[in-house]
Design a protein around this motif. Structure first.
Motif, PDB file in Angstrom:
ATOM      1  N   ASP A  66       0.832  -1.199   0.000  1.00 16.70           N
ATOM      2  CA  ASP A  66       0.000   0.000   0.000  1.00 16.70           C
ATOM      3  C   ASP A  66       0.867   1.250   0.000  1.00 16.70           C
ATOM      4  O   ASP A  66       1.944   1.277   0.622  1.00 16.70           O
ATOM      5  CB  ASP A  66      -0.914   0.037   1.231  1.00 16.70           C
ATOM      6  N   SER A  70      -2.511   8.192   0.604  1.00 16.33           N
ATOM      7  CA  SER A  70      -3.245   8.573  -0.600  1.00 16.33           C
ATOM      8  C   SER A  70      -4.317   7.541  -0.914  1.00 16.33           C
ATOM      9  O   SER A  70      -4.221   6.382  -0.497  1.00 16.33           O
ATOM     10  CB  SER A  70      -2.303   8.682  -1.807  1.00 16.33           C
ATOM     11  N   HIS A  71      -5.310   7.974  -1.663  1.00 22.02           N
ATOM     12  CA  HIS A  71      -6.338   7.063  -2.164  1.00 22.02           C
ATOM     13  C   HIS A  71      -5.742   6.243  -3.305  1.00 22.02           C
ATOM     14  O   HIS A  71      -4.981   6.774  -4.117  1.00 22.02           O
ATOM     15  CB  HIS A  71      -7.534   7.879  -2.674  1.00 22.02           C
ATOM     16  N   ASP A  74      -5.798   7.742  -6.675  1.00 28.60           N
ATOM     17  CA  ASP A  74      -4.936   8.905  -6.921  1.00 28.60           C
ATOM     18  C   ASP A  74      -3.796   8.915  -5.903  1.00 28.60           C
ATOM     19  O   ASP A  74      -3.793   9.706  -4.958  1.00 28.60           O
ATOM     20  CB  ASP A  74      -5.739  10.205  -6.831  1.00 28.60           C
ATOM     21  N   VAL A 362     -11.024   8.521  -8.467  1.00 25.70           N
ATOM     22  CA  VAL A 362     -11.348   8.540  -7.038  1.00 25.70           C
ATOM     23  C   VAL A 362     -12.856   8.678  -6.841  1.00 25.70           C
ATOM     24  O   VAL A 362     -13.473   7.944  -6.052  1.00 25.70           O
ATOM     25  CB  VAL A 362     -10.598   9.686  -6.333  1.00 25.70           C
ATOM     26  N   TRP A 365     -14.565   5.378  -7.779  1.00 24.26           N
ATOM     27  CA  TRP A 365     -13.731   4.240  -7.431  1.00 24.26           C
ATOM     28  C   TRP A 365     -14.526   2.935  -7.288  1.00 24.26           C
ATOM     29  O   TRP A 365     -14.148   1.903  -7.870  1.00 24.26           O
ATOM     30  CB  TRP A 365     -12.966   4.521  -6.145  1.00 24.26           C
ATOM     31  N   GLU A 374     -10.119  -4.612  -8.655  1.00 20.76           N
ATOM     32  CA  GLU A 374      -9.287  -3.665  -7.904  1.00 20.76           C
ATOM     33  C   GLU A 374      -7.874  -3.584  -8.463  1.00 20.76           C
ATOM     34  O   GLU A 374      -7.274  -2.504  -8.489  1.00 20.76           O
ATOM     35  CB  GLU A 374      -9.246  -4.053  -6.430  1.00 20.76           C
ATOM     36  N   ARG A 378      -6.189  -0.125  -9.463  1.00 20.41           N
ATOM     37  CA  ARG A 378      -4.955   0.336  -8.816  1.00 20.41           C
ATOM     38  C   ARG A 378      -3.864   0.598  -9.843  1.00 20.41           C
ATOM     39  O   ARG A 378      -3.097   1.575  -9.730  1.00 20.41           O
ATOM     40  CB  ARG A 378      -4.471  -0.714  -7.796  1.00 20.41           C
TER      41      ARG A 378
END
Length: 422
Positions: A66, A70-71, A74, A362, A365, A374, A378
């Motif tokens: 991860d 941040s998201h 983004d 975002v 999402w 996902e 990503r």
């Protein structure tokens, strides 16, 4: 030795970011706003078997790493913080042996990459030689046939996947994309009744823009999903009299005598060695006095290699090549009776475009993840945020090169000064 400290050895000491790992270890400032969190052993294997941006991408796309702060749609802020810290070093034999003892030799055995990763270049020969029609079609399909709905969520109403041109700093993405098409239309001196060929037309944004203004426009794309979406949009807008999008290689277009040719974001896929044929093709498709506009991502100089790095090559643009604007212009100039008359750089505009695409991802999402998974979502968040940093730091640029086909005697009758509103 703990995992976080091993990672610290790989990327450099005195980190300004925080590194944490699933074994409870950590490195870097405890109060850092951004960092990396290694979540499981598979992520460790990705990192040590492909040190550098490819290993990081594998671990991130697979959800094993991860970017903290941040998201995932983004990760720009975290990547920006990381960009100054990550200086990958290749461990020597003794260091590798020590790492193997510390974390287990099993982590040094390569495992299958995430399913989003394309094949390496040496395994794509089955699809044809580099930049053959067959292999180009496969590369374009990999990137563009993801999901039309996913692209709608990211690109917005314009369905335009190329650099926008922002008339003001507070302009919306849609206003900037409309302004880009307006600028290209004006540079090409198009008038009602003219004929335009748009090669690599994507979802037909330029095709429909010109058709709405009475220009007979043919667009071609190697992406079947793009062609289907674009043709449906043409019918829905009642533009069939003026517009057509074909699922075709541009090299297979038989028509000629166009008043203008636009290439908006295709040159990156052509291959530098093929530029002479590419620009000769465009010259041959326009009438004498006709206009050509080439819009493409470039390097900031003409010295570095044209091939993309491992992350871009495997996760974004297989077989993609970039070179400097000077190389592009020189190859255009080398085509007889093709005269380059104007060039400009939109580097900052592309950083702004990527910012807005990330914001769309975002905002949408959950639906994006439901549409493509996902891992792919990503992958796109990482790619767009990383490219934004590249444009901001002048690692890459975006250039327009405008040219005209001369008469056989070298004559041209263009206005003495630029005729478009910048």
């Amino acid at each position: 030795m703990k995992l976080a400290h091993i990672f610290e050895k790989l990327v450099g000491h005195e980190l300004g970011i925080r590194v944490t790992a699933y074994d409870g270890s950590s490195a870097g400032p405890a109060d850092a706003d951004y960092g990396l969190h290694l979540k499981n052993p598979r992520g460790t294997t990705y990192l040590v078997t492909a040190p550098g941006d490819l290993g990081l991408a594998r671990a991130y796309v697979s959800g094993d790493l991860d970017l903290v702060g941040s998201h995932p749609g983004d990760p720009y802020a975290t990547l920006q913080a990381l960009a100054g810290d990550l200086k990958f070093t290749k461990p020597g034999p003794l260091e590798l042996a020590q790492m193997a003892r510390d974390i287990g030799v099993e982590h040094f055995k390569p495992i299958a990459p995430p399913p989003q990763e394309s094949l390496p270049k040496w395994r794509r020969f089955a699809e044809g030689l580099r930049h053959s029609k067959e292999r180009d079609a496969e590369a374009i399909s990999y990137h563009y046939d993801v999901s039309n709905r996913f692209y709608e969520l990211v690109l917005g109403e314009s369905m335009t996947y190329t650099c926008a041109v922002y008339p003001t700093e507070d302009a919306t993405l849609e206003q900037a994309q409309e302004n880009k098409y307006r600028l290209i239309f004006d540079k090409l001196r198009l008038q009602p009744g003219d004929r335009l060929l748009d090669i690599g037309c994507g979802w037909g944004g330029m095709v429909r823009y010109a058709a709405r203004r009475g220009v007979h426009t043919l667009g071609v794309t190697l992406s079947q999903e793009q062609a289907q979406w674009a043709q449906a949009a043409i019918v829905a807008e009642g533009l069939s009299e003026f517009a057509e999008v074909r699922h075709s290689d541009y090299r297979d277009v038989p028509e000629s005598g166009f008043d203008a040719v636009s290439s908006i974001g295709l040159t990156e896929h052509i291959g530098v060695a093929n530029y002479p044929k590419y620009f000769t093709f465009m010259r041959d498709k326009v009438r004498p006095g006709g206009m050509i506009l080439n819009h493409c991502i470039t390097r900031p100089d003409n010295r570095h290699k044209s091939k993309a790095g491992p992350f871009i090559e495997r996760y974004v643009f297989p077989d993609g090549e970039l070179t400097g604007a000077g190389t592009i212009i020189s190859k255009m100039q080398d085509v007889p009776n093709l005269e380059v008359i104007h060039e400009e750089n939109f580097r900052i505009h592309y950083a702004m475009t990527l910012r807005d695409w990330n914001a769309n991802l975002v905002k949408n999402w959950d639906e994006a993840v439901a549409e493509v998974g996902e891992g792919t979502a990503r992958q796109w968040g990482l790619y767009m945020a990383g490219c934004r940093i590249g444009f901001e730091r002048d690692i890459v640029q975006l250039h327009h090169a405008l040219a005209t086909r001369l008469d056989e005697d070298g004559a041209q009758t263009l206005p003495l000064r630029p005729w478009w509103d910048a």
